[in-house]
Design a protein around this motif. Structure first.
Motif, PDB file in Angstrom:
ATOM      1  N   GLY A   1      -1.947   3.126   4.022  1.00  0.00           N
ATOM      2  CA  GLY A   1      -1.259   2.423   2.945  1.00  0.00           C
ATOM      3  C   GLY A   1      -0.414   3.439   2.217  1.00  0.00           C
ATOM      4  O   GLY A   1       0.184   4.321   2.836  1.00  0.00           O
ATOM      5  N   ARG A   2      -0.387   3.351   0.903  1.00  0.00           N
ATOM      6  CA  ARG A   2       0.316   4.358   0.107  1.00  0.00           C
ATOM      7  C   ARG A   2      -0.705   5.378  -0.384  1.00  0.00           C
ATOM      8  O   ARG A   2      -1.570   5.062  -1.192  1.00  0.00           O
ATOM      9  CB  ARG A   2       1.037   3.703  -1.073  1.00  0.00           C
ATOM     10  CG  ARG A   2       1.816   4.670  -1.936  1.00  0.00           C
ATOM     11  CD  ARG A   2       2.832   3.945  -2.793  1.00  0.00           C
ATOM     12  NE  ARG A   2       3.869   3.339  -1.958  1.00  0.00           N
ATOM     13  CZ  ARG A   2       4.786   2.475  -2.420  1.00  0.00           C
ATOM     14  NH1 ARG A   2       4.758   2.100  -3.685  1.00  0.00           N
ATOM     15  NH2 ARG A   2       5.694   1.977  -1.610  1.00  0.00           N
ATOM     16  N   ALA A   3      -0.608   6.584   0.120  1.00  0.00           N
ATOM     17  CA  ALA A   3      -1.645   7.590  -0.120  1.00  0.00           C
ATOM     18  C   ALA A   3      -1.683   8.034  -1.572  1.00  0.00           C
ATOM     19  O   ALA A   3      -0.657   8.068  -2.266  1.00  0.00           O
ATOM     20  CB  ALA A   3      -1.416   8.790   0.786  1.00  0.00           C
TER      21      ALA A   3
ATOM     22  N   GLY B   1       0.525   1.690   7.602  1.00  0.00           N
ATOM     23  CA  GLY B   1       1.278   1.964   6.397  1.00  0.00           C
ATOM     24  C   GLY B   1       1.885   3.352   6.296  1.00  0.00           C
ATOM     25  O   GLY B   1       1.905   4.133   7.253  1.00  0.00           O
ATOM     26  N   GLU B   2       2.392   3.655   5.095  1.00  0.00           N
ATOM     27  CA  GLU B   2       3.152   4.872   4.838  1.00  0.00           C
ATOM     28  C   GLU B   2       2.373   6.149   5.133  1.00  0.00           C
ATOM     29  O   GLU B   2       2.949   7.175   5.484  1.00  0.00           O
ATOM     30  CB  GLU B   2       3.592   4.917   3.366  1.00  0.00           C
ATOM     31  CG  GLU B   2       4.641   3.908   2.978  1.00  0.00           C
ATOM     32  CD  GLU B   2       4.980   3.983   1.496  1.00  0.00           C
ATOM     33  OE1 GLU B   2       4.415   4.862   0.795  1.00  0.00           O
ATOM     34  OE2 GLU B   2       5.795   3.171   1.029  1.00  0.00           O
TER      35      GLU B   2
ATOM     36  N   ILE C   1      -1.875   5.008  15.823  1.00  0.00           N
ATOM     37  CA  ILE C   1      -0.966   4.626  14.742  1.00  0.00           C
ATOM     38  C   ILE C   1      -0.527   3.187  15.025  1.00  0.00           C
ATOM     39  O   ILE C   1       0.216   2.915  15.965  1.00  0.00           O
ATOM     40  CB  ILE C   1       0.225   5.578  14.652  1.00  0.00           C
ATOM     41  CG1 ILE C   1      -0.259   6.975  14.259  1.00  0.00           C
ATOM     42  CG2 ILE C   1       1.252   5.055  13.644  1.00  0.00           C
ATOM     43  CD1 ILE C   1       0.825   8.016  14.119  1.00  0.00           C
ATOM     44  N   CYS C   2      -1.044   2.269  14.206  1.00  0.00           N
ATOM     45  CA  CYS C   2      -0.865   0.835  14.464  1.00  0.00           C
ATOM     46  C   CYS C   2       0.212   0.193  13.599  1.00  0.00           C
ATOM     47  O   CYS C   2       0.712  -0.883  13.932  1.00  0.00           O
ATOM     48  CB  CYS C   2      -2.186   0.098  14.236  1.00  0.00           C
ATOM     49  SG  CYS C   2      -3.494   0.598  15.367  1.00  0.00           S
ATOM     50  N   GLY C   3       0.541   0.806  12.486  1.00  0.00           N
ATOM     51  CA  GLY C   3       1.592   0.259  11.636  1.00  0.00           C
ATOM     52  C   GLY C   3       1.107  -0.794  10.672  1.00  0.00           C
ATOM     53  O   GLY C   3       1.295  -0.686   9.466  1.00  0.00           O
ATOM     54  N   ALA C   4       0.473  -1.857  11.195  1.00  0.00           N
ATOM     55  CA  ALA C   4       0.084  -2.988  10.354  1.00  0.00           C
ATOM     56  C   ALA C   4      -1.287  -3.506  10.766  1.00  0.00           C
ATOM     57  O   ALA C   4      -1.781  -3.225  11.868  1.00  0.00           O
ATOM     58  CB  ALA C   4       1.125  -4.106  10.466  1.00  0.00           C
ATOM     59  N   LEU C   5      -1.887  -4.275   9.877  1.00  0.00           N
ATOM     60  CA  LEU C   5      -3.203  -4.855  10.154  1.00  0.00           C
ATOM     61  C   LEU C   5      -3.188  -5.743  11.385  1.00  0.00           C
ATOM     62  O   LEU C   5      -4.180  -5.822  12.108  1.00  0.00           O
ATOM     63  CB  LEU C   5      -3.678  -5.670   8.942  1.00  0.00           C
ATOM     64  CG  LEU C   5      -4.200  -4.901   7.733  1.00  0.00           C
ATOM     65  CD1 LEU C   5      -4.498  -5.866   6.596  1.00  0.00           C
ATOM     66  CD2 LEU C   5      -5.456  -4.112   8.099  1.00  0.00           C
TER      67      LEU C   5
ATOM     68  N   SER D   1      -2.219  -0.277  -1.831  1.00  0.00           N
ATOM     69  CA  SER D   1      -1.699  -1.266  -0.880  1.00  0.00           C
ATOM     70  C   SER D   1      -0.192  -1.467  -0.989  1.00  0.00           C
ATOM     71  O   SER D   1       0.391  -2.191  -0.184  1.00  0.00           O
ATOM     72  CB  SER D   1      -2.376  -2.616  -1.151  1.00  0.00           C
ATOM     73  OG  SER D   1      -2.060  -3.058  -2.467  1.00  0.00           O
ATOM     74  N   PHE D   2       0.458  -0.815  -1.961  1.00  0.00           N
ATOM     75  CA  PHE D   2       1.767  -1.274  -2.400  1.00  0.00           C
ATOM     76  C   PHE D   2       2.901  -1.070  -1.405  1.00  0.00           C
ATOM     77  O   PHE D   2       4.004  -1.548  -1.626  1.00  0.00           O
ATOM     78  CB  PHE D   2       2.127  -0.601  -3.731  1.00  0.00           C
ATOM     79  CG  PHE D   2       1.100  -0.828  -4.808  1.00  0.00           C
ATOM     80  CD1 PHE D   2       0.589  -2.092  -5.044  1.00  0.00           C
ATOM     81  CD2 PHE D   2       0.635   0.227  -5.571  1.00  0.00           C
ATOM     82  CE1 PHE D   2      -0.355  -2.297  -6.027  1.00  0.00           C
ATOM     83  CE2 PHE D   2      -0.316   0.028  -6.553  1.00  0.00           C
ATOM     84  CZ  PHE D   2      -0.817  -1.238  -6.786  1.00  0.00           C
TER      85      PHE D   2
END
Length: 464
Positions: free
Chosen positions: A361-363, A385-386, A403-407, A436-437
Motif C-alpha cells: 500500500g502506501r508505506a 500497491g506503491e 509483485i501482484c499489484g492489486a488484491l 491504503s490511500f
C-alpha cells in the motif's frame, strides 16, 4: 444527541464540518449556544446550511466576541503548522477545544458521577472499546459507544447515572480536551504514529498520558517504555492505578496475560480470571492485552467470573482486525486490513505460524524492516500497491514473493499456493503494514474488497 447546555448563550465558532464537527454544531445549538460554523469545503457548508446552521467565514469575524473555537480533530493544532483559525483564536485569547471536551463539561454539569470509560493507545483501542462496551452490555448496562470508533460523542445520548459511555479517543481528540476526566481511563500502548501531527514521539506520548492523568481509575498497559513511565508518574502521584501486561506475568498487582490465561495479580499472588484459548475474536497476545484492559475497566463487576467469561466468549470482534472471513479447504483467510503500520502487522504475524502474507500500500516510515525477526513465519508474500518495490528490496531472499499489484491478483495467487502447500493449517493473511490511500480511500474499503474476493473464491468452489 447530547445538547451542550453548559454553553447556553455563549458565542462559539466551529471549524470543520465532517462527522464530529457537524454533530458538535448541532449539539451546541440544541443546548442554546450561539454558533457560527465554517468549513473550507463547499459541500460541507451546504449540508450545514440545509440543517439550519449559521454559516460565516471565520476569517472575517471579530474573534474577541467568542468564548471558544471548537476545532475538528482532523485540523492541525500544532504540527506541521497551526491552522489559521488556531492562530486567530490564540491572538484573541479564545480557548481552542474539541467535542470530547464539550462532553466532559456537560457531564460535569448534568451527571458528574455517570460512568465514562475513555480508551486510547496507538494500537488496539477500537477492539478494546468494542469489547468494553460488549462486556458492560453483557452485565445488563445501557451503553453508548462512539468517539473515534464511529459515532461522534455528542451524537450519543447524554450522560446519566444508569448509562455507560465507552469512548475511543485519538491523540488529536485528547489534544483538544484539556479537562478530560473519565471515570475509567485506559491507555494501552504508545509506539511511533502521527508524528507529523505531534512533532515527536515524546510529545505524542505526553498527549496520550492526559487521558489517564485525571481519571478516577487509570488502567495502563506497561509493556513499552512510554506507558511504563506514565504509570510510574501516576503511581508517584498516588493516583488509583491498575497495571496491565502481556510480557510481565509476575508483576506485583494488576491484570496480566499468562499464555492464553487472563490472571489477576494481587500482592504477588495469581488467580485466573478467564481463558482466551479458542476465542477467535481475541486471538494473539495483543488481543490478550485488549481483553485484560477491558476486564480491568469493569472493576468489581469482573468478580462475577461466569458472566465475565460468557461475555468474552461471545465477543464478535471487529471487522478488519484479524477477522476470519472464510475457509477454503484447509486454508483460512484472515482480513487484518486495519494493520496500517508495521507494529500492527507484527501482532498479526505473531498470531499465526505459517502465513501467505499479502502486504503493501502506501508505506509508513520504517516500512517492514522492524518485522524482520518474524520473517520466518512467512511462507510467501504477495506485494501490492506503491510499496511493492521497496518491500521487495527489504525482503530480499528471506522468503519467496510475488509483485501482484492489486488484491485481485494477490488473493487468488495466495489461495492457490496455500492450498497446494503441505502445511496443515495455512493462513492467507491480509495484514498490509501500510496505509491504503494509494488504492483505497480507507482501510475499510481495502478490507471489504479482500472479503469480496475471498467470498467469490469460496462461491466458485461450491459451484464446481
Amino acid at each position: 444527541m447530547t445538547p451542550v447546555t453548559a454553553y447556553k448563550d455563549k458565542h462559539v465558532a466551529v471549524f470543520g464540518l465532517g462527522g464530529s464537527g457537524f454533530a458538535t454544531a448541532q449539539a451546541l445549538v440544541a443546548g442554546g449556544a450561539r454558533v457560527l460554523v465554517w468549513d473550507d469545503n463547499e459541500h460541507a457548508r451546504e449540508k450545514a446550511r440545509a440543517a439550519g446552521l449559521r454559516i460565516e467565514n471565520l476569517a472575517t469575524i471579530e474573534w474577541r466576541d467568542f468564548t471558544s473555537l471548537v476545532l475538528s480533530p482532523g485540523v492541525p493544532l500544532t504540527h506541521p503548522a497551526p491552522h489559521w483559525t488556531v492562530l486567530k483564536a490564540r491572538e484573541a485569547g479564545v480557548e481552542i477545544i474539541g467535542d470530547i471536551e464539550l462532553f466532559c463539561r456537560e457531564r460535569r454539569k448534568i451527571a458528574p458521577k455517570s460512568p465514562f470509560v475513555a480508551i486510547t493507545g496507538t494500537n488496539g483501542k477500537s477492539t478494546t472499546t468494542a469489547l468494553v462496551s460488549h462486556l458492560f452490555r453483557s452485565f445488563g448496562f445501557a451503553v453508548e459507544v462512539g468517539g473515534n470508533i464511529g459515532t461522534p460523542i455528542l451524537a450519543l445520548q447524554p450522560p446519566a447515572q444508569d448509562r455507560v459511555h465507552v469512548i475511543e479517543c485519538s491523540s488529536f481528540q485528547i489534544d483538544l480536551a484539556p479537562s478530560l476526566d473519565p471515570s475509567v481511563g485506559i491507555l494501552l500502548n504508545v509506539t511511533p504514529d502521527h508524528l507529523d501531527r505531534h512533532g515527536s514521539i515524546e510529545n505524542y506520548a505526553a498527549i496520550k498520558a492526559r487521558l489517564v492523568r485525571n481519571a478516577d481509575q487509570a488502567v495502563i498497559g506497561v509493556d513499552d517504555k512510554f506507558t511504563l513511565a506514565i504509570a510510574d508518574e501516576l503511581r508517584k502521584a498516588g493516583r488509583p492505578l491498575t497495571l496491565v501486561s502481556v510480557t510481565q506475568p509476575t508483576i506485583e498487582n494488576g491484570v496480566v496475560l499468562d499464555g492464553p490465561h487472563i490472571m489477576r495479580r494481587a500482592e504477588g499472588r495469581s488467580s485466573e480470571i478467564a481463558d482466551l484459548a479458542g476465542i477467535a475474536s481475541l486471538r494473539g497476545a495483543h488481543n490478550g492485552q485488549n481483553a485484560a484492559a477491558a476486564v480491568a475497566a469493569l472493576g468489581s463487576l469482573a468478580d462475577d467470573l461466569d458472566r465475565l467469561r460468557k461475555g468474552l466468549q461471545t465477543f464478535p470482534g471487529l471487522a478488519h482486525r484479524l477477522e476470519e472471513v472464510g475457509r477454503k479447504g484447509k486454508v483460512l483467510f484472515v482480513n487484518d486490513s486495519k494493520a496500517t503500520n508495521a507494529d500492527a502487522a507484527e501482532k498479526a504475524l505473531l498470531s499465526f505460524d505459517k502465513v501467505f502474507w499479502i502486504i503493501g500500500g502506501r508505506a509508513k516510515q520504517g516500512g517492514i524492516e522492524p518485522l524482520r525477526p518474524l520473517f520466518s513465519k512467512v511462507v510467501k508474500a504477495y506485494l501490492i500497491g506503491e510499496a511493492s518495490e521497496a518491500f521487495a528490496q527489504t525482503i530480499g531472499d528471506a522468503f519467496p514473493f510475488e509483485i501482484c499489484g492489486a488484491l485481485e491478483t494477490a488473493v487468488p495467487s495466495a489461495a492457490r499456493d496455500a492450498e497446494a502447500s503441505d502445511i496443515a493449517e495455512p493462513v492467507v493473511l491480509l495484514s498490509p503494514a501500510c496505509a491504503s490511500f494509494d488504492q483505497f480511500s480507507d482501510f475499510e474499503k481495502r478490507g471489504d474488497r479482500f472479503r469480496e474476493i475471498v467470498k467469490a473464491l469460496l462461491a466458485a468452489e461450491t459451484q464446481v
